[in-house]
Design a protein around this motif. Sequence first.
Motif, PDB file in Angstrom:
ATOM      1  N   ASN A   1       0.811  -1.214   0.000  1.00 35.04           N
ATOM      2  CA  ASN A   1       0.000   0.000   0.000  1.00 35.04           C
ATOM      3  C   ASN A   1       0.848   1.269   0.000  1.00 35.04           C
ATOM      4  O   ASN A   1       0.331   2.363   0.219  1.00 35.04           O
ATOM      5  CB  ASN A   1      -0.939   0.006   1.200  1.00 35.04           C
ATOM      6  CG  ASN A   1      -2.127  -0.930   1.017  1.00 35.04           C
ATOM      7  OD1 ASN A   1      -3.152  -0.558   0.428  1.00 35.04           O
ATOM      8  ND2 ASN A   1      -1.992  -2.155   1.508  1.00 35.04           N
ATOM      9  N   GLY A   2       2.148   1.120  -0.226  1.00 36.66           N
ATOM     10  CA  GLY A   2       3.029   2.276  -0.328  1.00 36.66           C
ATOM     11  C   GLY A   2       3.401   2.899   0.994  1.00 36.66           C
ATOM     12  O   GLY A   2       3.815   4.073   1.032  1.00 36.66           O
ATOM     13  N   LEU A   3       3.285   2.164   2.096  1.00 36.91           N
ATOM     14  CA  LEU A   3       3.625   2.694   3.409  1.00 36.91           C
ATOM     15  C   LEU A   3       5.050   2.300   3.780  1.00 36.91           C
ATOM     16  O   LEU A   3       5.459   1.153   3.587  1.00 36.91           O
ATOM     17  CB  LEU A   3       2.660   2.182   4.477  1.00 36.91           C
ATOM     18  CG  LEU A   3       1.168   2.464   4.261  1.00 36.91           C
ATOM     19  CD1 LEU A   3       0.362   1.940   5.439  1.00 36.91           C
ATOM     20  CD2 LEU A   3       0.928   3.952   4.065  1.00 36.91           C
ATOM     21  N   SER A   4       5.795   3.246   4.319  1.00 37.34           N
ATOM     22  CA  SER A   4       7.167   3.003   4.757  1.00 37.34           C
ATOM     23  C   SER A   4       7.243   3.159   6.272  1.00 37.34           C
ATOM     24  O   SER A   4       6.765   4.150   6.829  1.00 37.34           O
ATOM     25  CB  SER A   4       8.122   3.998   4.087  1.00 37.34           C
ATOM     26  OG  SER A   4       9.459   3.774   4.495  1.00 37.34           O
ATOM     27  N   VAL A   5       7.844   2.185   6.947  1.00 36.44           N
ATOM     28  CA  VAL A   5       7.937   2.193   8.410  1.00 36.44           C
ATOM     29  C   VAL A   5       9.163   2.990   8.833  1.00 36.44           C
ATOM     30  O   VAL A   5      10.293   2.648   8.474  1.00 36.44           O
ATOM     31  CB  VAL A   5       8.014   0.757   8.965  1.00 36.44           C
ATOM     32  CG1 VAL A   5       8.166   0.779  10.486  1.00 36.44           C
ATOM     33  CG2 VAL A   5       6.782  -0.037   8.562  1.00 36.44           C
TER      34      VAL A   5
END
Length: 465
Positions: free
Chosen positions: A379-383
């Motif tokens: 979903n294009g999320l970066s931690v």
Amino acid sequence: MRVHGLDCSSTSVSGRGCPYFDPEYDTLSLRLDPPSVVIDNTSCPDATLIKVDSKNKHGILLEVVQVLTDLDLAISKAYISSDGGWFMDVFHVTDQLGNKLIDEGIIDYIQQSLGAKQDSQTTEVQTCLGRRFSLRSNTEQTAIELCGRDRPGLLSDISGVLKDMMCNVVAAEVWTHNLRVACVVYVTDEVTGGPIEDEKKLAVIKARLSQALQGDESGKGSKTDIPMAVLHTERRLHQIMSADFAAIQPESTNTFVAAADKTRPAISVQNCAEKGYSVVNVRCKDRPKLLFDTVCTLTDMKYVVFHAAIRSEGSFAYQEYYIRLMDGCTLKSEAEQEYVVKCLEAAIERRTGGGIRLELCTKDRVGLLSDVTRIFRENGLSVTRADVSTQGDKAVNVFYVTDASGNPVDRRIVEATRKEIGQSILQVKDLTPSSPNSQHEVASKSRFSFGTFLYSLGLINSQQV
């Protein structure tokens, strides 16, 4: 030869002729003159006073602060003095909800941890935030340390490798700063439920994780290690990132902060030549564990804190340290002072990874972290930061996420991610929760300077205040 009833000719158990030393000797001074720890709930209307008196040794301030912050306690004010053979300090603390310490288990745990209560039976407590914390180190897990260049999807790749290698992630903590990442992961063997003892399997895990860290040609400075034990995860993360910082020296580090930029730490170092101290002043946004981060950095850089004054006013924290190197020297060169400023600034910023805070709570299972972080990546999320823990049969995880470019995430994407993982499982929390100090005004409104205090005692002159 015998001296006072001790046979000095006796050899060690190994028979190599080494002198024998009674292991009880190491704790003799502690037993003869134990630290004094007083928990005072009457002197201050808004906070509990914790007073610690003890023989001085290098790192004792960090030990005390570490115990208090591990218990999710907020330190709104502190006065520290250790100039000589004795260490004396006073901390004004509350829990993260702004309440005084009334839990007898917590009080007993503090006294036991600091060596003031040797016969206590309290070994595990629950903090006000619901975290369980144990005095005993857990040796039933394998620790893995990683450090390298950060990139979107890296945590997904790391957890994917561990899932493939049949490792269950019991706990993990991930920090990112200046495009670098450090991570300490605790795993167990899926088959045995205990630590991984197969040396060949450990070697394969290390090789595969190293490959995941390098990713491409930008894997400069990446490192994977499987230590025997990690005594304190957050201190170890500071050490890993500090060593990486020294080796890489990111060009993006901003050494000096403009006075008008109140969102960045403002740090200065000056020498008090008359008394032989270097004075470090820190002004920044207040947050939990801030004092631990600065004291940890100074301690691991081999500086001794002789005096200090800490206070919180509203949403800001003010810290003043009077320090020397362990050999008694001050920070003489401008380059050395500048390096201390850089290291303290990095220590303050690396824990405050930006992004939306997502909290996950669900039944634990092997591969859970891999599945969740894969969905994040898809979903294009970066931690930017993560705190993974297991409480009983529950996985309790906290993630801070941005988009792949480090920008705020579109809430529609967050909701789509929650729907895929489970809206009751993954909750969105406030990005920047208010400090308990600002909510409850624990700190005194008076502006206190330890320099002014020393001046009043005649220890420094007025030009140095």
